[in-house]
Structure formats: C-alpha cells, structure tokens
Design a protein around this motif. Structure first.
Motif, PDB file in Angstrom:
ATOM      1  N   PHE A 293       0.867  -1.185   0.000  1.00 42.74           N
ATOM      2  CA  PHE A 293       0.000   0.000   0.000  1.00 42.74           C
ATOM      3  C   PHE A 293       0.899   1.229   0.000  1.00 42.74           C
ATOM      4  O   PHE A 293       0.898   2.003   0.945  1.00 42.74           O
ATOM      5  CB  PHE A 293      -0.885   0.021   1.254  1.00 42.74           C
ATOM      6  CG  PHE A 293      -1.846  -1.117   1.346  1.00 42.74           C
ATOM      7  CD1 PHE A 293      -3.095  -1.041   0.749  1.00 42.74           C
ATOM      8  CD2 PHE A 293      -1.512  -2.271   2.041  1.00 42.74           C
ATOM      9  CE1 PHE A 293      -3.991  -2.098   0.844  1.00 42.74           C
ATOM     10  CE2 PHE A 293      -2.402  -3.323   2.138  1.00 42.74           C
ATOM     11  CZ  PHE A 293      -3.647  -3.239   1.539  1.00 42.74           C
ATOM     12  N   GLY A 294       1.706   1.405  -1.004  1.00 44.72           N
ATOM     13  CA  GLY A 294       2.680   2.490  -1.023  1.00 44.72           C
ATOM     14  C   GLY A 294       4.018   1.994  -0.492  1.00 44.72           C
ATOM     15  O   GLY A 294       4.225   0.802  -0.298  1.00 44.72           O
ATOM     16  N   PRO A 295       4.951   2.913  -0.197  1.00 43.33           N
ATOM     17  CA  PRO A 295       6.303   2.500   0.178  1.00 43.33           C
ATOM     18  C   PRO A 295       6.472   2.007   1.615  1.00 43.33           C
ATOM     19  O   PRO A 295       7.478   1.403   1.953  1.00 43.33           O
ATOM     20  CB  PRO A 295       7.123   3.774  -0.030  1.00 43.33           C
ATOM     21  CG  PRO A 295       6.143   4.879   0.187  1.00 43.33           C
ATOM     22  CD  PRO A 295       4.825   4.368  -0.322  1.00 43.33           C
ATOM     23  N   ALA A 296       5.478   2.238   2.493  1.00 45.62           N
ATOM     24  CA  ALA A 296       5.713   1.961   3.911  1.00 45.62           C
ATOM     25  C   ALA A 296       4.927   0.789   4.491  1.00 45.62           C
ATOM     26  O   ALA A 296       5.340   0.211   5.484  1.00 45.62           O
ATOM     27  CB  ALA A 296       5.413   3.207   4.736  1.00 45.62           C
ATOM     28  N   PHE A 297       3.794   0.408   3.919  1.00 49.10           N
ATOM     29  CA  PHE A 297       2.956  -0.615   4.532  1.00 49.10           C
ATOM     30  C   PHE A 297       2.617  -1.706   3.526  1.00 49.10           C
ATOM     31  O   PHE A 297       2.313  -1.415   2.372  1.00 49.10           O
ATOM     32  CB  PHE A 297       1.662   0.013   5.072  1.00 49.10           C
ATOM     33  CG  PHE A 297       0.806  -0.973   5.819  1.00 49.10           C
ATOM     34  CD1 PHE A 297       1.168  -1.429   7.079  1.00 49.10           C
ATOM     35  CD2 PHE A 297      -0.350  -1.464   5.252  1.00 49.10           C
ATOM     36  CE1 PHE A 297       0.386  -2.350   7.754  1.00 49.10           C
ATOM     37  CE2 PHE A 297      -1.132  -2.382   5.916  1.00 49.10           C
ATOM     38  CZ  PHE A 297      -0.769  -2.832   7.183  1.00 49.10           C
ATOM     39  N   SER A 298       2.668  -2.959   3.983  1.00 50.37           N
ATOM     40  CA  SER A 298       2.307  -4.081   3.114  1.00 50.37           C
ATOM     41  C   SER A 298       1.704  -5.218   3.931  1.00 50.37           C
ATOM     42  O   SER A 298       1.912  -5.308   5.141  1.00 50.37           O
ATOM     43  CB  SER A 298       3.537  -4.587   2.349  1.00 50.37           C
ATOM     44  OG  SER A 298       4.488  -5.119   3.241  1.00 50.37           O
TER      45      SER A 298
END
Length: 182
Positions: free
Chosen positions: A99-104
C-alpha cells in the motif's frame, strides 16, 4: 506468532534483501482426547533473512529462511510441568501487496524443518531436572502464514520495520498421543 524487529534492506532494482531478528511466540493445539493439562507457548529469539522480488509496483513475492525455537510448556499443575523445545528452520513463501512504500500485507505458506532432537525439561514437585535429549526428532510441519509490515526509512537503503506474522500449522507433529499443531 512472530514479531520481527530490525531490518536492514539492501535494495537492488526489483528486489530487497532483509536481515531479520525477532521474537517467536509459540502456541499449540492438542488432540482434545489427551488428558487434562494446559499448554502454554514460550517466547524465543529468532533470526534469518528474506528476499522480496517485485512483480510490479504493488505486488511482490517473498521467500527466505528464519531460524528459531518452538517452545511449549505443558502444565499439570503449578509445581508439575514439562518444557518442550525444538529448533527449526522456517522457510516461508508469500505474496505481498504494498500500500505504497511503507505498509504491506502478505499471505502464503511455510515449511518448518526441524533441526536436531527435541529437548525436554521436567519439573516435578517444584524441582527442575536437567534438560534431556528426547532421542527423537520431532516431525517437520507446514502451514499458512499471514503478515503485516510497516517500514520506516532510516537512511539510504536502510529501513527499520515492524512486522507481525501469524503462522498456522496444518500438520500434526509428534508421535502417538503427543501430537500437536504448532
């Protein structure tokens, strides 16, 4: 349940190598036909590395190896219990959505290869005996894994991540009436 702490990420184009250290909290589900007793998971340190391969900007495939100990205490009462420890190498394979560069988040499976023989320590009437080699290697197991990860950039190519993993064993381990799912 695994909580994975510090992570060093060396990014190379479409892949990311992560060196991990964390805490493994084991729990077990036993055959309900077994005699009464309470099984409590014990915490242990785990470490390893994973490799994340980008499939596109939002999806990646992650695999690796994590070494740790599965530790369980089986209590008969407050003064009588058995501690069980089994070292293992977990090899996860999961698909991760970013979900963008910081959360997965990720989901997939794992194979848990046991290392050496299981160790047990028995405490009776409040007196703890020496750790003994059970003389048998516990079965390896497999299961499913779910993960959520938050990464915080610290410097170029270095990130700190907090990751929670929940692993559900699908194969009973142990022999005879001592089977459990970890």
């Amino acid at each position: 349940l695994s909580v994975i702490g510090a992570i060093y990420a060396a990014e190379a184009k479409a892949s990311q190598l992560s060196v991990l250290g964390g805490l493994n909290m084991t729990s077990a589900s036993f055959d309900p036909a077994l005699p009464a007793g309470t099984a409590k998971g014990q915490s242990s340190i785990m470490f390893g590395a994973t490799m994340d391969f980008a499939m596109n900007p939002s999806w990646s495939f992650e695999t690796g190896a994590l070494y740790g100990t599965n530790s369980i205490r089986i209590e008969v009462d407050a003064n009588n219990y058995v501690d069980f420890k089994q070292a293992a190498l977990m090899m996860p394979a999961l698909v991760r959505y970013h979900f963008g560069p910081a959360f997965s988040v990720g989901a997939g499976g794992y194979y848990n290869l046991t290392m050496g023989n299981a160790k047990t320590t028995t405490t009776a009437a409040g007196t703890t005996g020496a750790e003994t080699d059970s003389g048998s290697k516990s079965d390896s197991d497999y299961g499913v894994v779910a993960s959520a990860k938050h990464e915080i950039p610290l410097a170029t190519k270095v990130k700190f991540a907090l990751e929670g993993r929940y692993d559900i064993g699908l194969k009973p381990v142990g022999a005879g009436s001592n089977t459990a799912k970890l």
